[in-house]
Enzyme design. Structure first.
Site, PDB file in Angstrom:
ATOM      1  CB  SER A  96      -0.937   0.001   1.222  1.00  0.00           C
ATOM      2  OG  SER A  96      -0.186   0.148   2.416  1.00  0.00           O
ATOM      3  CB  THR A 143      -6.376   4.022  -3.727  1.00  0.00           C
ATOM      4  OG1 THR A 143      -5.793   5.307  -3.582  1.00  0.00           O
ATOM      5  CG2 THR A 143      -5.655   3.303  -4.859  1.00  0.00           C
ATOM      6  CD  GLU A 145      -2.025   7.183  -3.915  1.00  0.00           C
ATOM      7  OE1 GLU A 145      -1.049   7.038  -4.638  1.00  0.00           O
ATOM      8  OE2 GLU A 145      -1.966   7.224  -2.672  1.00  0.00           O
ATOM      9  CG  ASN A 198      -8.554   5.658   4.874  1.00  0.00           C
ATOM     10  OD1 ASN A 198      -9.302   4.868   5.425  1.00  0.00           O
ATOM     11  ND2 ASN A 198      -8.782   6.086   3.641  1.00  0.00           N
ATOM     12  N   PRO A 223      10.293  15.123   7.616  1.00  0.00           N
ATOM     13  CG  PRO A 223      10.591  12.934   6.850  1.00  0.00           C
ATOM     14  CD  PRO A 223      10.186  13.724   8.051  1.00  0.00           C
TER      15      PRO A 223
END
Ligand code: NAD
Ligand code: TYD
Length: 354
Positions: A96, A143, A145, A198, A223
């Site tokens: 993931s 997702t 994405e 999420n 970062p």
């Protein structure tokens, strides 16, 4: 929480794949609490991201069973369906993390996300053909994405083009197409959900929010990739779990449902909120080399699930972020244990040369 008097669920045995991960474990807690008639079989290979400690509160529950196994091993999956007559599958198991797919390589992503999903679909169909108790529904957890990156305006709808930009997203897109193909070619009762980013309890500290909370708590640098102006549509994990419950029970076969938090914010805004909640200085923020091919913005249009199924997001971003920060503060043993092992090698691989 669902109001079970208005949302009836028949007794149901659900196979959850990847239930020892972040969203899968939250979903198991959610379903067992919301529906007294639901039984769960959790099938998980326990990769670096799978952690049975996420489920200690339910491990003695009679309605919960754990089976260790790998969705990429056909024999494991066949044995699973032979041993458990399930009514439905909710498929979370996946590699993931985008950065791992970029820096460690896509092979494991191709194997688990594409081949694993295909083997699971095949076994689901075979179990149906055997007939004794036919699994009714396959919910594929995907997702936002898969849609790629948005410009400054607009939101992804279910009709947006599929344009994945990184290996993780490409393998999720491929698995979505395999699920749709199984529906169209073989009549599998499959539904796909595409959710935005999420956050919440039990999220592995490689992802933005838990990583930043853990680093801030340890006074380590935070970062930030590139300028930190990338936008994500954050959703509290409990809202996602509830949406999956709606889709499982009421979604239309062959349909895709977008699920979003309805509020896209920049990474820097999220990080500054976390620092404020923890009363840590902004000097901890450290800009590092950007992620290659970094998607600039995700935002979801959830109109379909809202109008067709009546789902509504219940948690406000700021309040849920505070609850999440409190959870990580109170459960430091959970993430410190993860960060003290193999994770430190991973951190060096991903962040060492930035
Ligand atoms: P995660 O990495 O926390 O958990 C993945 C789980 O799958 C782990 O328990 C792991 O052991 C298990 N697993 C991995 N490979 C396996 C295999 N071959 N066989 C069996 N089990 C295996 O992931 P997550 O963040 O909980 O995401 C769950 C699902 O939701 C994924 O499919 C992901 O694409 C999707 N999703 C995640 C987000 C997010 O923000 N995290 C958003 C939208 C969709
Ligand atoms: P992430 O949690 O990996 O989710 P995704 O890539 O699936 O959206 O990252 C969320 C955002 O945070 C993304 O724009 C990348 C950024 N990010 C950082 O700036 N620094 C980090 O250390 C990480 C892990 C992510």
């Amino acid at each position: 929480m669902l109001n079970s008097s208005t949302h009836k669920i028949t007794p149901m045995k659900i196979l959850v794949t990847g239930g020892a991960g972040f969203i899968g474990s939250n979903f198991i807690h959610y379903m067992l609490a919301a529906h007294p008639d639901v039984e769960i079989v959790n099938f998980d290979a326990l990769t670096y991201a799978g952690n049975l400690e996420n489920l200690t509160a339910v491990e003695r529950e009679a309605r919960y069973t754990f089976v260790k196994g790998d969705i990429t091993v056909a024999a494991d999956v066949a044995a699973l369906f032979a041993a458990h007559a399930v009514d439905a599958v909710v498929h979370f198991a996946a590699e993931s993390h985008v950065d791992r797919s970029l820096h460690i390589g896509p092979e494991a992503f191709i194997r688990t996300n594409i081949l694993g999903t295909q083997l699971l679909l095949d076994a689901f169909r075979a179990a149906g053909a055997r007939g004794a108790k036919r699994p009714r529904r396959f919910v594929h957890v995907s997702t936002d994405e898969v849609y790629g990156s948005l410009g400054p305006e607009g939101r992804f709808t279910e009709n947006s083009p599929i344009k994945p930009n990184n290996p993780y997203a490409a393998t999720k897109a491929a698995s979505d197409f395999m699920v749709l193909a199984a529906h169209h070619s073989y009549g599998v009762d499959a539904v796909i959900t595409r959710c935005s980013n999420n956050f919440g309890p039990y999220q592995f500290p490689e992802k933005l929010i838990p990583l930043m909370i853990a680093n801030a708590l340890e006074d380590k640098p935070l970062p930030v990739y590139g300028d930190g102006q990338q936008r994500r549509d954050w959703i509290y994990v409990a809202d996602h779990c509830q949406a999956l419950d709606y889709v499982l029970r009421q979604g239309r076969a062959g349909q895709v449902y977008n699920i979003g938090g309805g509020q896209d914010v920049t990474n820097l805004e999220v990080i500054r909120l976390i620092l404020k909640l923890l009363q840590k200085p902004e000097s901890l923020i450290q800009h590092v080399t950007d992620r290659p091919g970094h998607d600039r913005r995700y935002a979801m249009d959830s109109t379909r699930i809202e109008t067709e199924l009546g789902w509504r997001r219940q948690f406000d971003f700021a309040a849920a972020l505070k609850a999440t920060v409190d959870w990580y503060r109170q459960n430091s043993a959970w993430w410190q244990c993860i960060r003290s092992g193999q994770y430190s090698k991973y951190y060096e691989t991903i962040y060492g040369n930035r």
